[in-house]
Design an enzyme around this catalytic site. Structure first.
Site, mmCIF file in Angstrom:
data_model
loop_
_atom_site.group_PDB
_atom_site.id
_atom_site.type_symbol
_atom_site.label_atom_id
_atom_site.label_comp_id
_atom_site.label_asym_id
_atom_site.label_seq_id
_atom_site.Cartn_x
_atom_site.Cartn_y
_atom_site.Cartn_z
ATOM 1 N N TYR A 1 -2.336 0.135 9.776
ATOM 2 C CA TYR A 1 -2.773 -0.447 8.573
ATOM 3 C C TYR A 1 -1.494 0.185 8.199
ATOM 4 O O TYR A 1 -0.409 -0.553 7.158
ATOM 5 C CB TYR A 1 -3.887 0.284 7.677
ATOM 6 C CG TYR A 1 -3.538 0.009 6.284
ATOM 7 C CD1 TYR A 1 -3.783 -1.543 6.151
ATOM 8 C CD2 TYR A 1 -3.833 0.698 5.466
ATOM 9 C CE1 TYR A 1 -4.105 -1.295 4.984
ATOM 10 C CE2 TYR A 1 -3.249 0.979 4.344
ATOM 11 C CZ TYR A 1 -3.390 -0.199 3.561
ATOM 12 O OH TYR A 1 -3.580 -1.337 2.392
ATOM 13 N N SER B 1 0.754 -1.447 -0.164
ATOM 14 C CA SER B 1 0.412 -0.240 -0.518
ATOM 15 C C SER B 1 0.460 1.470 0.450
ATOM 16 O O SER B 1 2.075 1.349 0.671
ATOM 17 C CB SER B 1 -0.886 -0.191 0.788
ATOM 18 O OG SER B 1 -1.415 1.485 0.863
#
Length: 266
Positions: free
Chosen positions: A157, A144
């Site tokens: 995250y 990501s």
């Protein structure tokens, strides 16, 4: 076409979104694809579409949070197809909105890491012996852009996806001489049929103002990169973290604001 001919590929989390895009393009390029996730009906629909278009695919249930489920996926795929050439670690149960450091509980932190890092690690661990038997293979981790720098939230995250970056490089280093390659693809904002209505327009506007191309990303953008990484075209390409984000992270952070001002600089 046929860039992945005769290869066997597992795409985790491929019942929707980016994973579905990867699975469909892999099949179109000649791979036998194992579609997997927790939603059997959605997964079977992906398989049916692939078969309708002349591709080869099957569905296997997998829960990225359950080690027995991961073990069964890898073992059953090897027994069914005789080998595993490509593993795409795409599955992740926990998304972006988890909070600031002072807001996170240990349970929240652990849930994100179990899904987004632990699961990727364990699937990689399980597939390596089979790729060793096959004298090679390609592991593709979906990371990501959140791991590119600090942000106002999404702490767990971002940290978990930064761990995926290092897992990628460690795997590439440790198994490269055995013909096993490992790379990471970091998507930017990817708009899918499932998430389009949920992505706030304000967020879309921020991204569109900061990326260098005139559109948002789509699953096929990530799938195209994965086809290259899974094919024999990339046998000299390993240990790399490739950001597919329309150029979002390739310029200084002030560019977006200056564009709003119709100015090049201060």
């Amino acid at each position: 076409m046929n860039r992945l001919k005769d290869k066997v590929a597992i795409v985790t989390g491929s019942t929707s979104g980016i994973g579905t895009g990867i699975a469909k393009l892999f099949a179109a390029e000649g791979a036998a694809v194992v579609v997997c996730g927790r939603r059997e009906a959605k997964g079977q629909a992906v398989v049916d579409e692939i078969r309708k278009n002349g591709g080869e695919a099957s569905f296997h249930f997998m829960d990225i949070m359950q080690v027995e489920s991961i073990e069964a996926l890898i073992k059953d795929t090897a027994q069914t197809y005789g080998k595993i050439d490509i593993l795409v670690n795409n599955a992740a149960n926990v998304g972006l909105k988890d909070g600031r450091v002072d807001e996170l509980t240990l349970d929240m932190w652990d849930a994100v890491f179990d899904s987004d890092l632990r699961g990727t690690f364990y699937a990689t661990k399980c597939v390596i012996p089979y790729m060793q038997q096959n004298q090679g293979g390609s592991i593709i981790n979906i990371g990501s852009m959140a791991s590119c720098g600090g942000d106002l939230g999404s702490t767990a995250y971002a940290c978990a996806k930064a761990g995926v970056n290092m897992l990628t490089q460690s795997t590439a280093q440790q198994y490269g001489k055995l013909g096993i390659r490992c790379n990471c693809v970091r998507p930017g904002l990817i708009v899918t049929p499932e998430n389009e209505a949920k992505v706030p327009q304000a967020l879309k506007d921020i991204f569109l103002n900061n990326i260098m191309v005139p559109r948002y990303g789509c699953p096929e953008d990530i799938a195209n990169m994965c086809v290259y990484l899974g094919s024999d075209e990339s046998t000299y390409f390993t240990g790399q973290i490739v950001t597919v984000d329309g150029g979002l992270n390739s310029h200084v952070s002030t560019v977006g604001e200056f564009k709003k001002m119709a100015s090049r600089t201060w």
